[in-house]
Motif scaffolding. Structure first.
Motif, PDB file in Angstrom:
ATOM      1  N   UNK A 278      -4.113  -2.387   7.084  1.00 22.26           N
ATOM      2  CA  UNK A 278      -3.123  -2.726   6.068  1.00 22.26           C
ATOM      3  C   UNK A 278      -3.749  -3.560   4.954  1.00 22.26           C
ATOM      4  N   UNK A 279      -4.748  -4.373   5.286  1.00 22.78           N
ATOM      5  CA  UNK A 279      -5.433  -5.164   4.274  1.00 22.78           C
ATOM      6  C   UNK A 279      -6.097  -4.273   3.227  1.00 22.78           C
ATOM      7  N   UNK A 280      -6.577  -3.093   3.643  1.00 23.22           N
ATOM      8  CA  UNK A 280      -7.207  -2.178   2.695  1.00 23.22           C
ATOM      9  C   UNK A 280      -6.190  -1.640   1.696  1.00 23.22           C
ATOM     10  N   UNK A 281      -4.973  -1.357   2.163  1.00 18.33           N
ATOM     11  CA  UNK A 281      -3.935  -0.878   1.249  1.00 18.33           C
ATOM     12  C   UNK A 281      -3.576  -1.951   0.227  1.00 18.33           C
ATOM     13  N   UNK A 282      -3.432  -3.202   0.702  1.00 17.26           N
ATOM     14  CA  UNK A 282      -3.125  -4.297  -0.226  1.00 17.26           C
ATOM     15  C   UNK A 282      -4.227  -4.447  -1.259  1.00 17.26           C
ATOM     16  N   UNK A 283      -5.476  -4.341  -0.817  1.00 21.52           N
ATOM     17  CA  UNK A 283      -6.610  -4.457  -1.739  1.00 21.52           C
ATOM     18  C   UNK A 283      -6.568  -3.340  -2.780  1.00 21.52           C
ATOM     19  N   UNK A 284      -6.311  -2.105  -2.347  1.00 19.47           N
ATOM     20  CA  UNK A 284      -6.277  -0.981  -3.271  1.00 19.47           C
ATOM     21  C   UNK A 284      -5.104  -1.105  -4.246  1.00 19.47           C
ATOM     22  N   UNK A 285      -3.987  -1.632  -3.787  1.00 16.40           N
ATOM     23  CA  UNK A 285      -2.841  -1.827  -4.683  1.00 16.40           C
ATOM     24  C   UNK A 285      -3.185  -2.816  -5.797  1.00 16.40           C
ATOM     25  N   UNK A 286      -3.894  -3.884  -5.440  1.00 21.31           N
ATOM     26  CA  UNK A 286      -4.319  -4.863  -6.453  1.00 21.31           C
ATOM     27  C   UNK A 286      -5.275  -4.204  -7.448  1.00 21.31           C
ATOM     28  N   UNK A 287      -6.187  -3.386  -6.944  1.00 22.05           N
ATOM     29  CA  UNK A 287      -7.132  -2.689  -7.825  1.00 22.05           C
ATOM     30  C   UNK A 287      -6.398  -1.766  -8.795  1.00 22.05           C
ATOM     31  N   UNK A 288      -5.225  -1.270  -8.385  1.00 26.49           N
ATOM     32  CA  UNK A 288      -4.440  -0.375  -9.238  1.00 26.49           C
ATOM     33  C   UNK A 288      -3.472  -1.124 -10.146  1.00 26.49           C
ATOM     34  N   UNK A 289      -3.490  -2.452 -10.089  1.00 25.78           N
ATOM     35  CA  UNK A 289      -2.689  -3.219 -11.041  1.00 25.78           C
ATOM     36  C   UNK A 289      -1.557  -4.025 -10.465  1.00 25.78           C
ATOM     37  N   UNK A 290      -1.337  -4.006  -9.155  1.00 26.36           N
ATOM     38  CA  UNK A 290      -0.287  -4.827  -8.572  1.00 26.36           C
ATOM     39  C   UNK A 290      -0.791  -6.262  -8.466  1.00 26.36           C
ATOM     40  N   UNK A 291      -0.003  -7.248  -8.902  1.00 31.22           N
ATOM     41  CA  UNK A 291      -0.434  -8.645  -8.769  1.00 31.22           C
ATOM     42  C   UNK A 291      -0.699  -9.010  -7.313  1.00 31.22           C
ATOM     43  N   UNK A 292      -1.684  -9.883  -7.104  1.00 30.04           N
ATOM     44  CA  UNK A 292      -2.048 -10.315  -5.755  1.00 30.04           C
ATOM     45  C   UNK A 292      -0.831 -10.826  -4.994  1.00 30.04           C
ATOM     46  N   UNK A 293      -0.026 -11.654  -5.640  1.00 30.81           N
ATOM     47  CA  UNK A 293       1.117 -12.264  -4.967  1.00 30.81           C
ATOM     48  C   UNK A 293       2.105 -11.211  -4.466  1.00 30.81           C
ATOM     49  N   UNK A 294       2.287 -10.140  -5.246  1.00 29.38           N
ATOM     50  CA  UNK A 294       3.224  -9.097  -4.842  1.00 29.38           C
ATOM     51  C   UNK A 294       2.620  -8.207  -3.750  1.00 29.38           C
ATOM     52  N   UNK A 295       1.309  -8.033  -3.788  1.00 31.59           N
ATOM     53  CA  UNK A 295       0.660  -7.265  -2.731  1.00 31.59           C
ATOM     54  C   UNK A 295       0.800  -7.984  -1.391  1.00 31.59           C
ATOM     55  N   UNK A 296       0.643  -9.318  -1.390  1.00 35.53           N
ATOM     56  CA  UNK A 296       0.850 -10.097  -0.161  1.00 35.53           C
ATOM     57  C   UNK A 296       2.294  -9.924   0.314  1.00 35.53           C
TER      58      UNK A 296
END
Length: 576
Positions: A278-296
């Motif tokens: 799941x950490x990989x999905x959060x990382x990829x979402x941030x790379x695509x423009x989702x703010x870190x706080x929202x990915x968490x």
């Protein structure tokens, strides 16, 4: 002075309510968070036998994956959950319909009991679609009906009704099993989450599906279908193949975080070892423009709320001390430390030795492949009487999707048999292996799958019979017989030799080897498939969903070719 068990200080602590980080410290008592302090205010009032300076790094809630399948990793629960701890995952809701298709209710209980001292809490969804369609379309070793559902509801580890995959039945058969289940649950526990699976559905049909109470989806969609789901209030579970730039942009622009959670669905061992979970999905979402706080937020809080797990998903007094300390660059989502209920279960600075245990399942789970030896004669396809040439239905494989299209291929006939070897078409055979009649389904496939050789597997969603695919009867027999001898698994063959294999002796689905071993074996299988010309982005997942009769459009079971939209077995040969 307040005596506590653990103090984590000098941390940037994530607050799920503000969806922001605050500098401070955190105190743990008896597995739960006792206090969260800002800065160092009040820190001197606490004493603890264990203290850790976080060095100003980010401390976030333990990650919560609310839609996944342990068996899809090909790993047994213990090696799987041990590895998840290093990915920062502390809670999973696994939907065990894979093993339920082999061993029914007994299989579900075995999964729940197979890792008694797991580093991760394992909860379950009750499989709603075992079999995924019906006995008319596929043969399974087990079935989950209303009585089994009632029995499972007594187990406190049950979190939801698992994904309702029989979309056609929900919409057109009022008394089909999923509808019986949802009506019963609406009366008994109206707040119990009912998980969905409805690819391509939109408009009025999507509203009809939601009207039953099934209000989430995790399947593959284009942006228009995604919009329909959010507009109608559906909870959207975002798996890796849906982490697309346009989808992430739409979520960010419209601040749809409350209705979004990251899930892994199917994560195989090689991908888990290579990329993470799941950490990989959060990382990829941030790379695509989702703010870190929202990915968490979407990796912890929203999923926990969806499953009514109100004691986790946030770092606040009274909540479980499920916590992850990230590396210096928080955006990478690389856990340095993972705590489960205040217990350190992963420390990157001092990794624990890998645990390997065998025999965690009942003895007959290791003898689940009930087949006689398989020879080349099993791959002869009789043609209609008098035919010199035939037109056959074939599953068209697209390298970008796991869904197939129906294609029509013209093949020659020699000696009353379809002369498929050397035609460019791959033969696909499914052998019923649960000891329930021994049926065999024949079909063909074309497109972006292997171009020579053969592969066989019992990891064939969802009925998990033995499936063989190939261009040579000799290689198909070799691969299929090797899988039978292994007691389940996957084998790739070419030129009369086995190129790669992975034994899956537990129910024909899982290995009890350490995750790194399973990952290396699976990596070898993926590599062998690619060498044989399989062009899909994930060859094993593409292969193993050829047998999934709820995923569009044409699939195969031991009953034959299934037209998914019609929910019917269709002839191999086209008229005329």
């Amino acid at each position: 002075m307040y005596p506590v068990d653990l103090i984590l200080e000098n941390a940037r602590i994530y607050n799920s309510y503000f969806q922001r980080f605050f500098h401070g410290y955190l105190a743990v008592l008896e597995g739960r968070i006792f206090h969260v302090g800002l800065g160092e205010e009040g820190l001197e009032e606490f004493s603890a036998p264990a203290r850790y300076d976080c060095g100003g790094r980010c401390l976030i809630p333990g990650l919560v994956d609310v839609h996944m399948h342990i068996e899809s990793s090909m790993a047994a629960p213990l090696p799987f959950t041990d590895y998840l701890a290093r990915c920062g995952v502390t809670t999973i809701v696994s939907e065990p319909h894979e093993i339920a298709n082999v061993f029914g209710l007994e299989g579900i209980r075995a999964i729940l009991d197979a890792a008694p001292d797991s580093a991760v809490e394992v909860l379950c969804g009750i499989p709603s679609s075992v079999p995924s369609t019906s006995a008319a379309l596929e043969t399974t070793g087990g079935e989950i009906g209303l009585e089994e559902l009632k029995e499972l509801l007594q187990d406190p580890r049950i979190a939801c009704l698992g994904e309702v995959m029989n979309t056609r039945g929900v919409l057109s058969e009022p008394d089909c099993k999923p509808n019986v289940f949802t009506r019963y649950l609406r009366d008994r526990d109206p707040a119990l989450p009912l998980e969905g699976h409805c690819p391509r559905l939109k408009g009025i049909d999507l509203s009809r599906y939601l009207f039953t109470g099934i209000d989430s989806d995790h399947t593959e969609h284009d942006l228009e279908e995604v919009k329909h789901r959010y507009f109608k209030g559906m909870f959207f579970e975002l798996q890796r193949k849906m982490l697309l730039p346009e989808v992430v942009e739409f979520i960010v622009q419209n601040r749809l975080y409350e209705q979004t959670a990251f899930v892994t669905d199917d994560t195989m061992a090689d991908a888990l070892v290579d990329r993470g979970h799941l950490n990989a999905l959060a990382r990829e979402a941030v790379e695509l423009g989702m703010p870190l706080e929202q990915a968490v937020y979407c990796a912890s809080y929203t999923g926990a709320r969806r499953m009514r797990l109100y004691d986790r998903g946030a770092l606040a007094p009274g909540r479980l001390a499920d916590m992850v300390l990230l590396s210096e660059r928080a955006e990478d989502f690389l856990p340095q430390r993972t705590y489960k209920a205040g217990r350190l279960v992963w420390d990157a600075a001092a990794p624990a030795p890998t645990r390997s245990r065998t025999g965690m399942f009942p003895p007959h789970f290791y003898r689940s492949v009930q087949l006689s030896p398989i020879g080349e004669e099993a791959f002869r396809v009789p043609a209609p009487q008098g035919a010199q040439r035939v037109t056959v239905r074939a599953m068209g494989v697209n390298r970008l999707r796991t869904q197939t299209a129906e294609e029509h291929l013209s093949l020659p006939v020699r000696g009353g048999l379809v002369d498929w070897q050397g035609s460019g078409a791959a033969l696909v055979c499914v052998f019923e292996r649960h000891g329930r009649g021994g049926g065999v389904g024949h079909g063909f496939a074309c497109g972006d799958l292997l171009q020579r050789g053969a592969v066989a597997t019992t990891y064939a969603h969802d009925h998990h019979n033995l499936m063989a695919v190939g261009h040579s009867a000799t290689d198909m027999a070799l691969a299929a017989e090797r899988v039978r001898q292994l007691g389940g698994g996957m084998a790739v063959a070419e030129g009369g030799e086995i190129l790669a294999e992975i034994p899956l002796p537990v129910a024909g689905l899982m290995s009890e080897e350490p995750m790194e071993v399973i990952g290396a074996q699976l990596r070898g299988v993926q590599s062998a498939l690619r060498r044989l010309g399989y062009r899909h982005y994930e060859p094993v997942m593409s292969l193993c969903t050829l047998s999934l009769p709820v995923s569009p459009a044409l699939k195969i079971t031991d009953k034959g070719l299934v037209d998914v939209a019609k929910g019917a077995v269709v002839p191999l040969f086209c008229e005329g």
